[in-house]
Structures are given as C-alpha cells and as structure tokens.
Design a protein around this motif. Structure first.
Motif, PDB file in Angstrom:
ATOM      1  N   PHE A  12       0.835  -1.198   0.000  1.00 17.32           N
ATOM      2  CA  PHE A  12       0.000   0.000   0.000  1.00 17.32           C
ATOM      3  C   PHE A  12       0.870   1.248   0.000  1.00 17.32           C
ATOM      4  CE2 PHE A  12      -3.504   2.431   2.392  1.00 17.32           C
ATOM      5  CZ  PHE A  12      -4.150   2.729   1.203  1.00 17.32           C
ATOM      6  N   ALA A  13       1.890   1.245   0.865  1.00 16.61           N
ATOM      7  CA  ALA A  13       2.787   2.397   0.968  1.00 16.61           C
ATOM      8  C   ALA A  13       3.567   2.586  -0.327  1.00 16.61           C
ATOM      9  CB  ALA A  13       3.740   2.217   2.147  1.00 16.61           C
ATOM     10  N   ALA A  14       3.990   1.464  -0.940  1.00 19.10           N
ATOM     11  CA  ALA A  14       4.773   1.545  -2.168  1.00 19.10           C
ATOM     12  C   ALA A  14       3.981   2.141  -3.322  1.00 19.10           C
ATOM     13  CB  ALA A  14       5.281   0.159  -2.554  1.00 19.10           C
ATOM     14  N   ALA A  15       2.663   2.178  -3.181  1.00 13.51           N
ATOM     15  CA  ALA A  15       1.818   2.715  -4.244  1.00 13.51           C
ATOM     16  C   ALA A  15       1.922   4.225  -4.366  1.00 13.51           C
ATOM     17  CB  ALA A  15       0.360   2.320  -3.999  1.00 13.51           C
ATOM     18  N   ILE A  98      -4.514  11.759   7.410  1.00 15.89           N
ATOM     19  CA  ILE A  98      -3.396  10.863   7.133  1.00 15.89           C
ATOM     20  C   ILE A  98      -2.723  10.344   8.406  1.00 15.89           C
ATOM     21  CG2 ILE A  98      -2.983  11.855   4.859  1.00 15.89           C
ATOM     22  CD1 ILE A  98      -0.593  13.379   6.031  1.00 15.89           C
ATOM     23  N   ALA A  99      -3.061  10.887   9.566  1.00 16.62           N
ATOM     24  CA  ALA A  99      -2.512  10.384  10.827  1.00 16.62           C
ATOM     25  C   ALA A  99      -3.316  10.968  11.979  1.00 16.62           C
ATOM     26  CB  ALA A  99      -1.037  10.751  10.986  1.00 16.62           C
ATOM     27  N   LYS A 100      -3.151  10.368  13.130  1.00 18.97           N
ATOM     28  CA  LYS A 100      -3.757  10.895  14.353  1.00 18.97           C
ATOM     29  C   LYS A 100      -2.718  11.738  15.087  1.00 18.97           C
ATOM     30  CE  LYS A 100      -4.752   8.034  17.751  1.00 18.97           C
ATOM     31  NZ  LYS A 100      -5.406   6.926  18.485  1.00 18.97           N
ATOM     32  N   VAL A 101      -3.177  12.641  15.919  1.00 20.10           N
ATOM     33  CA  VAL A 101      -2.288  13.467  16.729  1.00 20.10           C
ATOM     34  C   VAL A 101      -2.497  13.200  18.215  1.00 20.10           C
ATOM     35  CG1 VAL A 101      -1.661  15.839  17.361  1.00 20.10           C
ATOM     36  CG2 VAL A 101      -2.175  15.273  14.973  1.00 20.10           C
ATOM     37  N   SER A 285      -1.078  10.103  20.340  1.00 20.63           N
ATOM     38  CA  SER A 285      -0.881   8.865  19.600  1.00 20.63           C
ATOM     39  C   SER A 285      -0.999   9.166  18.117  1.00 20.63           C
ATOM     40  CB  SER A 285      -1.925   7.815  20.008  1.00 20.63           C
ATOM     41  OG  SER A 285      -1.804   6.649  19.227  1.00 20.63           O
ATOM     42  N   ALA A 286      -0.149   8.525  17.298  1.00 21.43           N
ATOM     43  CA  ALA A 286      -0.142   8.801  15.865  1.00 21.43           C
ATOM     44  C   ALA A 286      -0.946   7.788  15.055  1.00 21.43           C
ATOM     45  CB  ALA A 286       1.300   8.829  15.339  1.00 21.43           C
ATOM     46  N   GLU A 287      -1.077   6.560  15.565  1.00 19.13           N
ATOM     47  CA  GLU A 287      -1.703   5.500  14.786  1.00 19.13           C
ATOM     48  C   GLU A 287      -3.228   5.635  14.792  1.00 19.13           C
ATOM     49  OE1 GLU A 287       0.556   4.913  17.205  1.00 19.13           O
ATOM     50  OE2 GLU A 287       2.269   4.655  15.836  1.00 19.13           O
ATOM     51  N   ILE A 319     -10.055   8.946   5.083  1.00 26.09           N
ATOM     52  CA  ILE A 319      -8.785   8.522   5.675  1.00 26.09           C
ATOM     53  C   ILE A 319      -7.923   7.884   4.598  1.00 26.09           C
ATOM     54  CG2 ILE A 319      -7.674   6.954   7.315  1.00 26.09           C
ATOM     55  CD1 ILE A 319     -10.049   7.322   9.160  1.00 26.09           C
ATOM     56  N   ASP A 320      -6.653   8.292   4.527  1.00 23.37           N
ATOM     57  CA  ASP A 320      -5.686   7.732   3.584  1.00 23.37           C
ATOM     58  C   ASP A 320      -4.493   7.219   4.391  1.00 23.37           C
ATOM     59  OD1 ASP A 320      -3.777   7.191   1.623  1.00 23.37           O
ATOM     60  OD2 ASP A 320      -4.392   8.869   0.362  1.00 23.37           O
ATOM     61  N   ASP A 321      -4.333   5.901   4.458  1.00 26.36           N
ATOM     62  CA  ASP A 321      -3.298   5.267   5.278  1.00 26.36           C
ATOM     63  C   ASP A 321      -1.930   5.175   4.605  1.00 26.36           C
ATOM     64  OD1 ASP A 321      -4.844   4.544   7.588  1.00 26.36           O
ATOM     65  OD2 ASP A 321      -5.810   2.997   6.381  1.00 26.36           O
ATOM     66  N   ARG A 322      -1.824   5.499   3.345  1.00 21.97           N
ATOM     67  CA  ARG A 322      -0.582   5.213   2.617  1.00 21.97           C
ATOM     68  C   ARG A 322       0.625   5.936   3.191  1.00 21.97           C
ATOM     69  NH1 ARG A 322      -1.682   7.115  -3.183  1.00 21.97           N
ATOM     70  NH2 ARG A 322      -2.788   8.742  -1.997  1.00 21.97           N
ATOM     71  N   PHE A 323       0.441   7.173   3.588  1.00 20.37           N
ATOM     72  CA  PHE A 323       1.577   7.974   4.043  1.00 20.37           C
ATOM     73  C   PHE A 323       2.088   7.487   5.398  1.00 20.37           C
ATOM     74  CE2 PHE A 323      -1.229  10.292   1.292  1.00 20.37           C
ATOM     75  CZ  PHE A 323      -0.379  10.786   0.330  1.00 20.37           C
TER      76      PHE A 323
END
Length: 331
Positions: A12-15, A98-101, A285-287, A319-323
């Motif tokens: 997914f990340a490599a995309a 793209i992330a949680k804070v 938390s970031a995840e 939500i976009d998890d790739r980054f």
C-alpha cells in the motif's frame, strides 16, 4: 515501529508516486490547542529538520479559519480536529486524514461550590459551549448531552455559545452554571479551585481521537514525500512527549505562554503543573486504530442526526493510510 510491517501495508505504501524533492517549505496550519502539542514539539526539538523538511508553522484559532486557509491555498497540511475534515468533504473540499495526533481533551466543568455534580444536574441550567455546528458542539450535543446524559440540547437546558477563553470567567461570575471546554482551560479552573470536573469525555470514552493531520488533494498528489517526512517528525514528537514528560511540559507551557495560577490556599501553581494536570484528560498517539475510525463515524452520524450534515459519509472515504504506512516502514 520495529519489525516487519505486514506485506499488504508495505505494498500500500509503495503505491505512493515518486516525486522529485520539492524546494518549497511545507506550510503547516495548526489549531493552537494543547492537544496539538506534537506540532510545537516537532518544531522546538528540530524533528522537522532532522527529516530534511523545511516547514512554515502557522497557528490558527479554530478549524473554520484553517478551512479557509486550505481552500485558499495558503497552507499545505493541517493539524486539525477530525470533524472539520468530514465537514469539508460535504462542501466540496477534498482532503484526507493521514494520521492521528492526540486523544482526549474535553470535559464539562461546574463551580466547585455549586449544585452540579453529574450530567443529570444540567437539566434546566445554563451551559457554555462553542459555536453551533462546530466539532466540539457536535461532541457536546450528540454524545455528552443526548447519549451520555439523555438530555435534549435544545429543550432541557440553555446552551450559550462563546469563545472558550471566556468560559471560565463566565463560570466564575455566574453567567453560566457549567461549561464544556478543553485544555488548558479545564486545568486552570481546577487548579484555581474554582471549578470541578463533572464529566471527562476521555474517562467515558478512553482514547477517543480528536486532532489529526489532514491534507488537501493537491498536497497529497504533489508532495507525498514531504508528507511522509512530516509524519515521521510527528511520531518522533509523540515519542518525546511520552518519554520526557517534564521537559515536554515545560516546552508546552512556554509555547502556549501559560501563566501561573493562584490556588484556593494562596499558593502559586507553576505553568508546567497546569500541563501535568491537563495530561490527566489527554494524551498523544499517531496511529489510527479501528476504534478511532468507529468514533469518527459516530461523529459523522451525530452531525447528520443533528442536521449539521445533509448526507451520511463513510469514515473510510476521508482517511488515507498510505503515508503513515510508508513513514512507519522507514523508521
């Protein structure tokens, strides 16, 4: 993150498309709230620079102002509450979380010597909240009042909208009987001995997400590598907040220009103690966990039920998890 990421995440990340390094600073807008401290910590500790990222950090008072800045192309990415992102989507502004804070931050407080000891005591009383339809207002009306207290926000009590910075004074002077606010305003009232916590949202919903990192489609497309660097810096800041609480508390106290408060017994409570007290109701938390997605979906549903949104969105569409996956793979 240590160890090997699941193959599906790596793929997914490599995309993400490869881009040449962008010489422009990444313009980061952030709501200047204590729960957004990772942005401040990353700047103070040099984590952005460590990741090879040049940034311009711009503070804003609330989400609607940041929305205008994003729509106008004035900033590239935002540390903002989750509700504005789905609210943007309904107004045609394509952006993704793209992330949680952080998690937690909000509570209902009442006068220490007053009659309000539980949410049920709010019936017939005057409660201070922020702008109608805002993310915090959705949390107040949809969850705190309707779900947790079984109260009608419109019929069972009087809601007064005002800036959060005015709420403690309104409570002290009897203009309102209680207030729904966030840190550091909660802790300032508690440490002065003027207010007490009636309902801590994080106590009722442990770990509920609030602030997130979000970016518009233009940034997602044009600056993916910079977003990965940003998320690595964000993760470093969160790790520092957890590992070095005393130093972090001092940085936060300075960054937010907190003043000492005078306790009921006359002693002066230092600014870093205000931050330490606030940590009882918030953390970082970031995840983005499945429970975070479920909570944001609840907020979306509340917004529809309250008439603030005209259509029900799916949380997975914002939500976009790739980054985050790529940032984790590179740690």
């Amino acid at each position: 993150m240590k160890g090997i990421l699941p193959a599906v995440l790596l793929a997914f990340a490599a995309a993400l498309p490869a881009h040449a390094e962008d010489p422009r600073p990444l313009r980061i807008g952030w709501v200047q709230a204590m729960a957004n401290a990772p942005a401040l910590i990353a700047e103070e500790k040099g984590y952005f620079q460590e990741e090879g990222l040049t940034v311009e950090l711009k503070g804003f008072g609330d989400g609607p102002v940041i929305q205008q800045a994003v729509a106008g192309g004035e900033i590239d990415v935002a540390y903002i509450g989750a509700p504005p992102v789905y609210q943007w989507a309904t107004h045609g502004l394509d952006a993704k979380i793209i992330a949680k804070v952080n998690y937690g931050q909000a509570a209902v407080i009442a006068k220490t010597d007053g009659p309000i000891h539980a949410l049920s005591d709010l019936k017939g009383k005057r409660l201070a909240g922020v702008n109608k339809g805002s993310g915090m207002d959705v949390l107040l009306r949809g969850y705190v009042l309707k779900e947790a207290a079984s109260l009608s926000p419109d019929a069972d009590l009087a809601l007064s909208q005002m800036p959060v910075g005015n709420m403690n004074a309104a409570l002290d002077t009897g203009v309102v009987d209680a207030a729904f606010l966030w840190e550091p305003f909660i802790s300032q009232s508690v440490l002065r001995g003027a207010g007490r916590v009636v309902f801590d949202v994080n106590g009722a919903l442990p770990g509920y997400p609030w602030y997130v990192v979000a970016a518009p489609a233009k940034t997602l497309e044009e600056r993916p590598d910079d977003l990965v660097k940003l998320l690595r810096a964000n993760a470093k800041a969160i790790a520092f907040l957890r590992a070095h609480p005393e130093e972090a508390n001092q940085i936060i106290a300075r960054g937010f220009k907190l003043e000492p408060v005078k306790a009921a017994d006359g002693r002066m409570v230092p600014p870093e103690a205000i931050v330490a007290e606030a940590r009882k109701r918030l953390g970082w938390s970031a995840e983005i966990e499945p429970s975070d997605r479920a909570f944001i979906q609840r907020l979306i549903d509340y917004s529809v039920d309250l008439g603030f949104l005209d259509k029900r969105l799916n949380v997975n569409d914002i939500i976009d998890d790739r980054f985050a996956a790529k940032a984790a793979a590179q740690r």
